[in-house]
Design a protein around this motif. Structure first.
Motif, PDB file in Angstrom:
ATOM      1  N   TYR A   1       0.842  -1.194   0.000  1.00 22.43           N
ATOM      2  CA  TYR A   1       0.000   0.000   0.000  1.00 22.43           C
ATOM      3  C   TYR A   1       0.878   1.246   0.000  1.00 22.43           C
ATOM      4  N   THR A   2       0.403   2.273  -0.678  1.00 24.49           N
ATOM      5  CA  THR A   2       1.036   3.585  -0.616  1.00 24.49           C
ATOM      6  C   THR A   2       0.098   4.540   0.106  1.00 24.49           C
ATOM      7  N   PHE A   3       0.584   5.168   1.157  1.00 26.10           N
ATOM      8  CA  PHE A   3      -0.215   6.074   1.964  1.00 26.10           C
ATOM      9  C   PHE A   3       0.321   7.497   1.837  1.00 26.10           C
ATOM     10  N   LYS A   4      -0.592   8.440   1.903  1.00 24.75           N
ATOM     11  CA  LYS A   4      -0.227   9.863   1.858  1.00 24.75           C
ATOM     12  C   LYS A   4      -0.751  10.534   3.118  1.00 24.75           C
ATOM     13  N   VAL A   5       0.109  11.323   3.759  1.00 23.53           N
ATOM     14  CA  VAL A   5      -0.241  12.047   4.980  1.00 23.53           C
ATOM     15  C   VAL A   5      -0.026  13.532   4.736  1.00 23.53           C
ATOM     16  N   GLY A   6      -1.057  14.314   4.952  1.00 20.22           N
ATOM     17  CA  GLY A   6      -0.953  15.758   4.776  1.00 20.22           C
ATOM     18  C   GLY A   6      -0.767  16.463   6.101  1.00 20.22           C
ATOM     19  N   ASP A   7       0.242  17.310   6.178  1.00 18.62           N
ATOM     20  CA  ASP A   7       0.482  18.124   7.372  1.00 18.62           C
ATOM     21  C   ASP A   7       0.039  19.550   7.112  1.00 18.62           C
ATOM     22  N   ALA A   8      -0.702  20.114   8.047  1.00 17.07           N
ATOM     23  CA  ALA A   8      -1.077  21.515   7.960  1.00 17.07           C
ATOM     24  C   ALA A   8       0.136  22.389   8.291  1.00 17.07           C
ATOM     25  N   GLN A   9      -0.034  23.674   8.144  1.00 23.05           N
ATOM     26  CA  GLN A   9       1.021  24.620   8.526  1.00 23.05           C
ATOM     27  C   GLN A   9       1.391  24.408   9.996  1.00 23.05           C
ATOM     28  N   ALA A  10       2.677  24.531  10.311  1.00 23.35           N
ATOM     29  CA  ALA A  10       3.186  24.424  11.682  1.00 23.35           C
ATOM     30  C   ALA A  10       2.816  23.092  12.326  1.00 23.35           C
ATOM     31  N   SER A  11       2.855  22.017  11.541  1.00 26.50           N
ATOM     32  CA  SER A  11       2.490  20.697  12.048  1.00 26.50           C
ATOM     33  C   SER A  11       3.390  19.628  11.450  1.00 26.50           C
ATOM     34  N   THR A  12       3.530  18.512  12.168  1.00 25.95           N
ATOM     35  CA  THR A  12       4.267  17.358  11.645  1.00 25.95           C
ATOM     36  C   THR A  12       3.677  16.091  12.243  1.00 25.95           C
ATOM     37  N   THR A  13       3.792  14.975  11.512  1.00 22.36           N
ATOM     38  CA  THR A  13       3.099  13.738  11.876  1.00 22.36           C
ATOM     39  C   THR A  13       4.058  12.555  11.919  1.00 22.36           C
ATOM     40  N   MET A  14       3.886  11.692  12.917  1.00 22.88           N
ATOM     41  CA  MET A  14       4.589  10.420  13.013  1.00 22.88           C
ATOM     42  C   MET A  14       3.550   9.302  12.997  1.00 22.88           C
ATOM     43  N   VAL A  15       3.871   8.186  12.285  1.00 23.97           N
ATOM     44  CA  VAL A  15       2.968   7.034  12.227  1.00 23.97           C
ATOM     45  C   VAL A  15       3.738   5.779  12.622  1.00 23.97           C
ATOM     46  N   VAL A  16       3.182   5.021  13.562  1.00 23.56           N
ATOM     47  CA  VAL A  16       3.774   3.767  14.018  1.00 23.56           C
ATOM     48  C   VAL A  16       2.753   2.654  13.814  1.00 23.56           C
ATOM     49  N   MET A  17       3.139   1.599  13.088  1.00 19.54           N
ATOM     50  CA  MET A  17       2.296   0.415  12.934  1.00 19.54           C
ATOM     51  C   MET A  17       2.955  -0.726  13.682  1.00 19.54           C
ATOM     52  N   GLY A  18       2.188  -1.386  14.558  1.00 19.63           N
ATOM     53  CA  GLY A  18       2.813  -2.366  15.450  1.00 19.63           C
ATOM     54  C   GLY A  18       3.810  -1.641  16.330  1.00 19.63           C
ATOM     55  N   SER A  19       5.069  -2.019  16.248  1.00 15.13           N
ATOM     56  CA  SER A  19       6.127  -1.318  16.978  1.00 15.13           C
ATOM     57  C   SER A  19       7.118  -0.653  16.024  1.00 15.13           C
ATOM     58  N   VAL A  20       6.703  -0.487  14.762  1.00 16.48           N
ATOM     59  CA  VAL A  20       7.607   0.021  13.724  1.00 16.48           C
ATOM     60  C   VAL A  20       7.161   1.402  13.248  1.00 16.48           C
ATOM     61  N   THR A  21       8.107   2.332  13.181  1.00 16.60           N
ATOM     62  CA  THR A  21       7.830   3.669  12.668  1.00 16.60           C
ATOM     63  C   THR A  21       7.776   3.598  11.145  1.00 16.60           C
ATOM     64  N   VAL A  22       6.579   3.677  10.592  1.00 16.62           N
ATOM     65  CA  VAL A  22       6.450   3.609   9.135  1.00 16.62           C
ATOM     66  C   VAL A  22       6.588   4.982   8.500  1.00 16.62           C
ATOM     67  N   LEU A  23       6.332   6.047   9.272  1.00 22.29           N
ATOM     68  CA  LEU A  23       6.550   7.414   8.797  1.00 22.29           C
ATOM     69  C   LEU A  23       7.234   8.204   9.896  1.00 22.29           C
ATOM     70  N   ASN A  24       8.485   8.620   9.645  1.00 26.07           N
ATOM     71  CA  ASN A  24       9.186   9.477  10.591  1.00 26.07           C
ATOM     72  C   ASN A  24       8.605  10.881  10.549  1.00 26.07           C
ATOM     73  N   ALA A  25       8.493  11.498  11.719  1.00 25.61           N
ATOM     74  CA  ALA A  25       8.063  12.894  11.755  1.00 25.61           C
ATOM     75  C   ALA A  25       9.175  13.787  11.226  1.00 25.61           C
ATOM     76  N   GLN A  26       8.816  14.746  10.390  1.00 24.24           N
ATOM     77  CA  GLN A  26       9.789  15.744   9.963  1.00 24.24           C
ATOM     78  C   GLN A  26      10.016  16.714  11.123  1.00 24.24           C
TER      79      GLN A  26
END
Length: 412
Positions: free
Chosen positions: A304-329
């Motif tokens: 799967y390919t996932f897209k995450v949108g960050d608003a202004q002055a925001s950043t996102t981290m995603v963890v599935m199970g115990s694995v960081t699939v998206l590092n926060a900028q």
């Protein structure tokens, strides 16, 4: 050879079956097995978890007592197209914490004590005959395939297996450091040369999954049996927060407060909408956290390919199970809106345990999530593709949350 067979206590079938569901063990994993394809997801890379001492006390013992303060997956590839077997995204296993957690050494706080655990499954990674772990501190150890191959207590190099190739099986590799500083150099060498971190020869399993009915392998109900929507909790940062980083475990921060800070709890359809906040949160740096289960919407295992949108002055981290699939900028109050994409292989008809953490300083009265599954083939016509938001069909709060907040009917 040891063969293991099993039989469900609730199954009327009198015959025992090969216990292939034990597809991942403490030391080896076959990601190509049929049971692995139907029970585990995966993504390439090396998972590194970092613990910070709450009171400046040296961390010199087990790391399992609490969740890590920060989580990051290496190498940190910004382009999702690099998450493929042909990827040339790689870097040396030689870094300091401030390099993988930018701003850790420049937050203006007293030097702290950190513990680090990095782990992955490898194939054909250590072939030269000897592994060594380097740092300017003692207290490091490494394990390959369940065998300790480095320990600083002995202060000598221990020979590794001559070859990590075990057919289709990948071996677990774990390295730990205790009581290090933000600028301590951490490294892993193979016969004196830095090991390469990459997305092809390092693979991270994602699980354990819950089944389509929301039950885990023990039969416990952990996810709702039907679409339920999301629960989002928002709280402000405290003095222990590192400005540019996104914390994974906020409990130590909250324990340091004599009086707990207000928390906003919102309910919605999924991770595709806004969640109202009170006026208290509007002008503050805050965390909005959604813990729950992602449900893959296709009927066959696939990437799967996932897209995450960050608003202004925001950043996102995603963890599935115990694995960081998206590092926060790196977090910044002046960052512009941006989007990130990542790829994950997931089984079909499972609930994937997922935690999403958004750090934001946007001066608005809501927290926002913008998650999309890109270019998903339709079951009837694979040539027809569609982007789909993480609504209530793809995201559910944990069963307990959904029950307590009357999002589903429960008899508990």
């Amino acid at each position: 050879m040891l063969c293991i067979y099993s039989k469900s206590c609730e199954d009327d079938d009198k015959y025992f079956q090969p216990a292939e569901s034990i597809s991942i063990m403490a030391s080896a994993w076959d990601p190509e097995s049929d049971m692995s394809y139907t029970h585990l997801g995966y993504i390439g890379g090396l998972q590194c978890d970092v613990w910070r001492s709450e009171d400046g006390v040296q961390i010199t013992s087990s790391l399992a007592a609490s969740s890590p303060t920060w989580k990051v997956r290496l190498p940190n590839c910004q382009d999702e197209r690099l998450d493929s077997p042909s990827s040339d995204c790689s870097s040396s296993f030689e870094f300091h914490l401030n390099a993988i957690l930018p701003g850790l050494a420049a937050d203006g706080k007293p030097e702290g004590s950190y513990a680090v655990r990095c782990w992955t499954f490898v194939t054909d990674k250590f072939t030269s005959g000897e592994i060594s772990v380097g740092s300017s501190q003692r207290g490091s150890s490494a394990y390959l395939g369940g065998k300790q191959v480095w320990g600083s207590a002995a202060a000598v190099k221990m020979p590794s297996a001559a070859n990590t190739h075990l057919g289709s099986h990948w071996q677990l590799f774990v390295v730990e450091w205790l009581d290090v500083r933000a600028m301590t150099t951490l490294s892993v060498m193979d016969s004196g040369n830095p090991v390469r971190m990459d997305l092809a020869s390092m693979r991270l399993p994602i699980g354990p999954m819950a089944n389509i009915d929301g039950r885990d392998f023990n039969g416990d109900q952990v996810a709702p049996p039907y679409p339920a929507g999301a629960v989002v909790r928002t709280l402000v940062t405290v003095s222990d927060d590192v400005d540019r980083l996104v914390h994974y475990n906020l409990l130590p921060n909250q324990r340091s407060m004599k009086k707990p800070l207000p928390m906003a709890v919102g309910y919605g359809t999924g991770l595709d909408t806004k969640y109202p906040l009170g006026a208290y949160f509007r002008d503050k740096v805050r965390y909005s956290i959604a813990e729950g289960y992602y449900f893959p919407i296709n009927r066959i295992p696939q990437t799967y390919t996932f897209k995450v949108g960050d608003a202004q002055a925001s950043t996102t981290m995603v963890v599935m199970g115990s694995v960081t699939v998206l590092n926060a900028q790196p977090f910044s109050k002046s960052s512009a809106p941006r989007s990130s994409t990542f790829k994950v292989f997931l089984p079909a008809w499972v609930n994937v345990p997922t935690k999403v953490v958004v750090k934001s300083a946007l001066n608005v009265d809501h927290s926002a999530f913008n998650f999309t599954t890109l270019q998903t083939p339709r079951d009837i016509d694979p040539s027809a593709k569609v982007d789909s938001a993480w609504d209530s069909w793809q995201w559910s709060a944990p069963f307990k949350d959904a029950c307590e907040n009357k999002m589903i009917a429960c008899n508990i």
